[in-house]
Design an enzyme around this catalytic site. Structure first.
Site, short mmCIF file in Angstrom:
data_model
loop_
_atom_site.label_atom_id
_atom_site.label_comp_id
_atom_site.label_asym_id
_atom_site.label_seq_id
_atom_site.Cartn_x
_atom_site.Cartn_y
_atom_site.Cartn_z
N HIS A 24 0.85 -1.20 0.00
CA HIS A 24 0.00 0.00 0.00
C HIS A 24 0.88 1.24 0.00
O HIS A 24 0.67 2.15 -0.78
CB HIS A 24 -0.95 0.00 1.20
CG HIS A 24 -2.03 1.03 1.11
ND1 HIS A 24 -3.17 0.99 1.85
CD2 HIS A 24 -2.14 2.14 0.35
CE1 HIS A 24 -3.95 2.03 1.55
NE2 HIS A 24 -3.33 2.74 0.64
N GLU B 141 0.30 7.86 -3.52
CA GLU B 141 1.26 7.51 -2.46
C GLU B 141 2.47 8.45 -2.48
O GLU B 141 2.93 8.88 -1.42
CB GLU B 141 1.70 6.05 -2.61
CG GLU B 141 0.59 5.06 -2.32
CD GLU B 141 0.02 5.21 -0.92
OE1 GLU B 141 0.79 5.19 0.06
OE2 GLU B 141 -1.22 5.36 -0.81
N HIS C 141 2.59 10.98 0.62
CA HIS C 141 3.59 10.52 1.59
C HIS C 141 5.03 10.77 1.12
O HIS C 141 5.87 11.23 1.89
CB HIS C 141 3.38 9.04 1.88
CG HIS C 141 2.01 8.70 2.37
ND1 HIS C 141 1.54 9.07 3.60
CD2 HIS C 141 1.00 8.01 1.77
CE1 HIS C 141 0.30 8.64 3.76
NE2 HIS C 141 -0.06 8.00 2.66
#
Length: 247
Positions: free
Chosen positions: A61, A117, A121
């Protein structure tokens, strides 16, 4: 005179010493992997990937920076957004290990997941990673630690059976040295089931560490390990979502 020469040499040496990289301003990472069976066996249903890996496996993930107080940085740099050309040599690998089963959207779209992602992040960890090394680090950990095999070796199999939460955590702890966090969702009957595994890394993503806190509150003491969906069983009867925001 000799003293002056030594001092001058020290000054010259200091000019050529590379500067130390900026220390991360967060405390640790969650490295998160999800089980596609838990998405498909839920009220919202799933979307199998149109390409890439559909063999039974945990799927990456993401790698998420965290603070010890329970918060996290996000969307830190809008000037360095995801650029797939920067990971062009990794695309074949991320298509196998970082596939989309409806975590992000239906129909599945791996590129949207990778983009999310990095933008959310990855942009917050540029003191240690560029885009290429961020994705490569995820892959390196994924190739080194096969979570499904780790669980199977302890008799924990994706067969719709129920297993102790502690049993699952201890199986992983035996290999990496630290207990992971487990996130659960619910199947169509309301049973708590294994959805995501959170493994903690130090703030340079070099070593496993004890998790300061873990998201175990969503689980029961015994949880279901759902079967991995077979492509033939993923018919139109599965409910699918138009879009699902990811963490």
């Amino acid at each position: 005179m000799r003293g002056i020469v030594i001092v001058n040499l020290l000054i010259l040496q200091s000019l050529f010493v590379p500067s130390s990289p900026t220390a991360p301003d967060f405390n640790f990472f969650y490295w998160v992997n999800y089980w596609p069976g838990a998405i498909c066996d839920s009220q919202r249903g799933c979307c199998p990937p149109t390409k890439g890996n559909t063999a039974p496996d945990f799927i990456i993930h993401g790698l998420w920076p965290q603070f010890n107080n329970g918060t996290w940085p996000a969307f830190c740099d809008q000037t360095n957004l995801f650029d797939i050309s920067k990971i062009s040599d990794l695309v074949c690998q991320v298509e196998k290990k970082w596939t989309e089963w409806g975590v992000w959207a239906c129909p599945s779209n791996e590129t949207n997941l990778w983009e999310h992602e990095w933008n959310k992040h990855g942009t917050c960890v540029q003191s240690i990673f560029d885009q290429h090394s961020y994705f490569l680090t995820n892959l390196k950990f994924r190739y080194k630690f096969n979570l499904l095999n780790i669980l199977k070796q302890k008799g924990i199999k994706p067969n719709d059976g129920f297993y102790s939460l502690d049993e699952i955590k201890n199986a992983i702890k035996c290999v990496i040295g630290f207990a992971p966090g487990i996130e659960c969702n619910e199947d169509v009957k309301g049973n708590k089931q294994l959805f995501q595994i959170y493994i903690c890394l130090d703030n340079y993503a070099k070593e496993f560490v004890e998790c300061p806190y873990v998201p175990d509150k969503s689980c029961a003491s015994k949880i279901k390990f759902p079967k991995f969906p077979e492509r033939d069983s993923l018919s139109e009867s599965l409910s699918v979502i138009a879009s699902v925001s990811t963490t």
